[in-house]
Scaffold this active site. Structure first.
Site, PDB file in Angstrom:
ATOM      1  N   GLU A 172      48.253 -18.114  42.991  1.00 60.95           N
ATOM      2  CA  GLU A 172      47.535 -16.798  42.568  1.00 60.95           C
ATOM      3  C   GLU A 172      47.447 -16.941  40.862  1.00 60.95           C
ATOM      4  O   GLU A 172      48.243 -16.872  40.315  1.00 60.95           O
ATOM      5  CB  GLU A 172      48.210 -15.659  43.007  1.00 60.95           C
ATOM      6  CG  GLU A 172      47.479 -14.424  42.557  1.00 60.95           C
ATOM      7  CD  GLU A 172      48.063 -13.090  43.105  1.00 60.95           C
ATOM      8  OE1 GLU A 172      49.140 -12.794  42.940  1.00 60.95           O
ATOM      9  OE2 GLU A 172      47.186 -12.226  43.674  1.00 60.95           O
ATOM     10  N   CYS A 210      44.223  -8.426  43.492  1.00 62.18           N
ATOM     11  CA  CYS A 210      44.901  -9.053  44.666  1.00 62.18           C
ATOM     12  C   CYS A 210      44.035  -9.686  45.506  1.00 62.18           C
ATOM     13  O   CYS A 210      44.302 -10.753  45.917  1.00 62.18           O
ATOM     14  CB  CYS A 210      45.725  -7.933  45.197  1.00 62.18           C
ATOM     15  SG  CYS A 210      45.191  -6.681  45.263  1.00 62.18           S
ATOM     16  N   GLU A 258      52.177  -4.456  49.466  1.00 62.05           N
ATOM     17  CA  GLU A 258      50.851  -4.875  49.075  1.00 62.05           C
ATOM     18  C   GLU A 258      51.173  -5.709  48.028  1.00 62.05           C
ATOM     19  O   GLU A 258      51.264  -5.523  46.919  1.00 62.05           O
ATOM     20  CB  GLU A 258      49.925  -3.854  48.746  1.00 62.05           C
ATOM     21  CG  GLU A 258      49.789  -2.590  49.594  1.00 62.05           C
ATOM     22  CD  GLU A 258      48.827  -2.775  50.728  1.00 62.05           C
ATOM     23  OE1 GLU A 258      48.299  -3.941  50.698  1.00 62.05           O
ATOM     24  OE2 GLU A 258      48.599  -1.791  51.459  1.00 62.05           O
ATOM     25  N   LYS A 277      56.470   4.891  39.954  1.00 61.18           N
ATOM     26  CA  LYS A 277      56.660   4.359  38.475  1.00 61.18           C
ATOM     27  C   LYS A 277      55.756   3.298  38.328  1.00 61.18           C
ATOM     28  O   LYS A 277      55.239   2.358  39.100  1.00 61.18           O
ATOM     29  CB  LYS A 277      57.764   3.398  38.662  1.00 61.18           C
ATOM     30  CG  LYS A 277      58.279   2.616  37.247  1.00 61.18           C
ATOM     31  CD  LYS A 277      59.090   1.335  37.305  1.00 61.18           C
ATOM     32  CE  LYS A 277      58.444   0.146  37.223  1.00 61.18           C
ATOM     33  NZ  LYS A 277      57.746  -0.330  36.185  1.00 61.18           N
TER      34      LYS A 277
HETATM   35  P1  NAP Z   1      55.034  -7.401  39.621  1.00 65.69           P
HETATM   36  O1  NAP Z   1      55.597  -7.971  38.402  1.00 65.69           O
HETATM   37  O2  NAP Z   1      55.549  -7.482  40.820  1.00 65.69           O
HETATM   38  O3  NAP Z   1      55.437  -5.653  39.120  1.00 65.69           O
HETATM   39  C1  NAP Z   1      54.636  -4.766  40.163  1.00 65.69           C
HETATM   40  C2  NAP Z   1      55.591  -3.381  39.536  1.00 65.69           C
HETATM   41  O4  NAP Z   1      57.038  -3.778  40.319  1.00 65.69           O
HETATM   42  C3  NAP Z   1      55.647  -3.074  38.314  1.00 65.69           C
HETATM   43  O5  NAP Z   1      55.845  -1.580  38.233  1.00 65.69           O
HETATM   44  C4  NAP Z   1      57.108  -3.676  37.832  1.00 65.69           C
HETATM   45  O6  NAP Z   1      57.685  -3.473  36.757  1.00 65.69           O
HETATM   46  C5  NAP Z   1      57.812  -3.441  39.135  1.00 65.69           C
HETATM   47  N1  NAP Z   1      59.035  -4.243  39.364  1.00 65.69           N
HETATM   48  C6  NAP Z   1      59.161  -5.508  38.593  1.00 65.69           C
HETATM   49  N2  NAP Z   1      60.347  -6.011  39.030  1.00 65.69           N
HETATM   50  C7  NAP Z   1      60.863  -4.956  40.007  1.00 65.69           C
HETATM   51  C8  NAP Z   1      62.134  -5.155  40.972  1.00 65.69           C
HETATM   52  N3  NAP Z   1      62.969  -6.045  40.906  1.00 65.69           N
HETATM   53  N4  NAP Z   1      62.122  -4.198  41.788  1.00 65.69           N
HETATM   54  C9  NAP Z   1      61.420  -3.238  41.882  1.00 65.69           C
HETATM   55  N5  NAP Z   1      60.334  -3.126  40.990  1.00 65.69           N
HETATM   56  C10 NAP Z   1      59.967  -4.002  40.276  1.00 65.69           C
HETATM   57  O7  NAP Z   1      53.544  -7.638  39.706  1.00 65.69           O
HETATM   58  P2  NAP Z   1      52.494  -7.230  38.527  1.00 65.69           P
HETATM   59  O8  NAP Z   1      52.508  -8.635  37.808  1.00 65.69           O
HETATM   60  O9  NAP Z   1      52.653  -6.027  37.841  1.00 65.69           O
HETATM   61  O10 NAP Z   1      51.124  -7.327  39.179  1.00 65.69           O
HETATM   62  C11 NAP Z   1      50.410  -8.357  39.869  1.00 65.69           C
HETATM   63  C12 NAP Z   1      50.605  -8.720  41.345  1.00 65.69           C
HETATM   64  O11 NAP Z   1      50.302  -7.558  42.048  1.00 65.69           O
HETATM   65  C13 NAP Z   1      49.778  -9.992  41.785  1.00 65.69           C
HETATM   66  O12 NAP Z   1      50.559 -10.762  42.379  1.00 65.69           O
HETATM   67  C14 NAP Z   1      48.764  -9.137  42.643  1.00 65.69           C
HETATM   68  O13 NAP Z   1      48.148  -9.867  43.556  1.00 65.69           O
HETATM   69  C15 NAP Z   1      49.720  -7.879  43.069  1.00 65.69           C
HETATM   70  N6  NAP Z   1      48.593  -6.862  43.748  1.00 65.69           N
HETATM   71  C16 NAP Z   1      48.704  -6.607  44.970  1.00 65.69           C
HETATM   72  C17 NAP Z   1      47.686  -5.687  45.468  1.00 65.69           C
HETATM   73  C18 NAP Z   1      47.707  -5.411  46.957  1.00 65.69           C
HETATM   74  O14 NAP Z   1      47.174  -4.314  47.219  1.00 65.69           O
HETATM   75  N7  NAP Z   1      48.081  -6.349  47.639  1.00 65.69           N
HETATM   76  C19 NAP Z   1      47.135  -4.812  44.298  1.00 65.69           C
HETATM   77  C20 NAP Z   1      47.308  -5.060  43.041  1.00 65.69           C
HETATM   78  C21 NAP Z   1      48.097  -6.048  42.754  1.00 65.69           C
HETATM   79  P3  NAP Z   1      57.104  -3.782  35.294  1.00 65.69           P
HETATM   80  O15 NAP Z   1      55.745  -3.664  35.102  1.00 65.69           O
HETATM   81  O16 NAP Z   1      57.998  -3.048  34.426  1.00 65.69           O
HETATM   82  O17 NAP Z   1      57.475  -5.260  35.309  1.00 65.69           O
END
Ligand code: NAP
Ligand code: MG
Length: 481
Positions: free
Chosen positions: A392, A295, A261, A187
């Protein structure tokens, strides 16, 4: 502040007339695009223009059921039984088609996500192809990777990815899963679904057996249904620490394997013996690359006190040359912020930092009126206790702290809930080794920043998650021994 290097560039927009987007995208399940049970669709926008690009299906739990059933069926009947060298051919094929369609993918990535075309063209898309090439090579060599351990695939992997590197994150997830003999339900994030849907078309063109890769779109509840599904054997998640914690709770007591991650707040440390001009380039690349939607962004700068004035002055001058604007223009350094919500969040932190009494510096760059943009920003004179240092921001915002001794900077760098990455700038190898052994971070760059390679493992400590992606290590979370 005007820089001495204030050139004007003529616009150099990348053409988008060759891009063919459907008005509406269905779910890619069992090798076909199918209508969602939910009958609902939602729009994805171009954050640089606020224009609607397409509508994509909103998968509900019945759609997730269907996708997982198709992945399980493909695993049991086809993929698990296929000789590894045959599996490898499919993965190689995907890599080659990504290369062939690189330009189209890069333009779509920039339109849907707002990142500069220079990055999607020169980094995201080629690195995505490289991940498929790299893991295709491992598929028939697993017993050499793990000698005498009889590595076995797990089954169905549910993979959930964020919006900052949509195609690349899909490649990071899908390539090792296929190479190790697992099947996939992936997804993408709600604001950047298009490159994953293009990847679905590529997978269809590559004649992958139906159901080996399923790509479904939706919101957080779609992701939650994937995580909770009883026939899912492995979860690979990249996203926020908050959602990572929810996932960990949801799978507690099951035997699902997981890699998480999560977020980061990396220290980028500059010593007085560093090559300063090079370090300034590294600082800029570390935090302004992809609008700071990274990230592992070097979002906390630590400069040794005796060179702080020089570094800050050179950094400001270099920042003045950065062009903020149309992501499709080849001259653009900083594109659009991914969504209105993310821009609001960044603006909120700009207020918080100012209220905390920090000196704010923003460049004089002009930004387009329409679309979501943020100028490159510094918070000078920051301290450990500031919220802009601890939390962050995920935008082009850099905090600057100074330090005197190596012990002090190690303590400050580690005094944070995250531990994904760090950077060190110094002339002395001994200092680099000293720091790399004491910084609690999964990836540490020395005299460079934000360099990636499929052969190199990536992942965090502490609240940045666990498990590694990339390299030989990236195979392990998809195997049992
Ligand atoms: P997010 O809100 O956690 O969303 C990530 C993914 O999870 C999206 O596809 C989201 O869908 C889905 N999601 C949301 N709620 C969920 C739930 N309860 N259960 C399962 N899946 C769910 O993160 P984001 O705002 O898109 O991304 C930014 C974050 O990602 C930052 O904190 C960044 O540091 C982190 N990141 C980490 C890495 C790494 O490798 N460590 C790499 C890139 C980004 P929706 O889009 O529909 O909400
Ligand atoms: Mg979008």
């Amino acid at each position: 502040m005007k820089s001495e290097f204030n050139w004007e560039y003529a616009p150099a927009p990348e053409a988008k007339d060759h891009i063919k987007l459907k008005a509406q995208y269905d779910l890619f399940i069992n090798g076909k695009f199918v209508k969602p049970y939910s009958k609902k669709y939602f729009a994805t926008y171009n954050p640089a223009t606020e224009e609607k690009l397409a509508e994509v299906a909103q998968a509900n739990s019945k759609d997730v059921d269907l996708a997982v059933a198709s992945a399980k069926n493909a695993y049991d009947k086809v993929w698990k039984k296929m000789p590894a060298k045959e599996r490898a051919k499919y993965i190689f094929r995907i890599a080659r088609v990504i290369q062939e369609r690189a330009r189209e993918l890069a333009v779509i990535e920039s339109m849907d996500g707002g990142k500069p075309i220079r990055e999607s063209r020169d980094f995201d898309v080629p690195t995505a192809a490289n991940h498929f090439f790299y893991y295709a090579g491992w598929a028939d060599k697993l017993e050499y990777a793990f000698p005498n351990r009889n590595p076995q695939s797990l089954g169905v992997a549910a993979q959930i990815i964020p919006w900052n590197f949509p195609l690349l994150m899909a490649a990071w997830k899908i390539a090792p899963a296929l190479a190790t003999g697992n099947t996939v339900v992936l997804k993408p994030a709600e604001s950047t679904p298009l490159s994953a849907l293009k990847l679905a078309e590529i997978i269809q063109d590559c004649d992958l057996p139906p159901g080996v890769v399923n790509i479904i779109t939706g919101f957080g509840d779609t992701g939650a249904a994937m995580v909770a599904h009883p026939n899912v054997n492995k979860i690979a998640f990249t996203g926020s620490t908050d959602v990572g914690k929810i996932i960990q709770k949801a799978i507690a007591g099951t035997n699902k394997k997981a890699t998480l991650e999560l977020g980061g707040k990396a220290a980028n440390i500059v010593f007085d013996d560093a090559p300063i001009n090079q370090a300034v380039e590294g600082i800029v690349n570390g935090i302004f690359f992809n609008q700071g939607h990274v990230c592992c962004a070097g979002s906390r700068l630590f400069v040794q006190e005796n060179v702080a004035a020089e570094v800050i002055q050179k950094l400001k001058a270099r920042m003045e040359t950065l062009i903020v604007g149309d992501p499709l223009d080849k001259n653009t350094d900083i594109g659009a912020i991914n969504s209105k919500e993310q821009l609001d969040k960044i603006n909120e932190y700009l207020k918080i930092g100012s209220k905390e009494g920090l000196e704010l510096f923003q460049t004089s760059a002009s930004v387009p009126k329409k679309g979501f943009y943020c100028k490159p920003t510094l918070f000078i004179g920051a301290a450990q206790s500031n919220r802009v240092v601890q939390e962050e921001i995920f935008g082009p915002v850099l905090t600057i702290q100074t330090f005197r001794t190596i012990e002090e900077v190690i303590e400050k760098a580690n005094n944070i809930p995250y531990g994904l990455s760090a950077g060190v700038w110094t002339d002395k190898g001994s200092k680099i080794f000293n720091l790399t052994s004491k910084l609690r971070a999964g990836v540490i760059w020395a005299n460079t920043y934000n360099k990636f390679d499929p052969t190199s493992p990536f992942g965090g400590y502490k609240e940045s998650g666990f498990g590694r992606e990339g390299g030989l290590h990236g195979l392990m979370p998809y195997l049992k021994f």
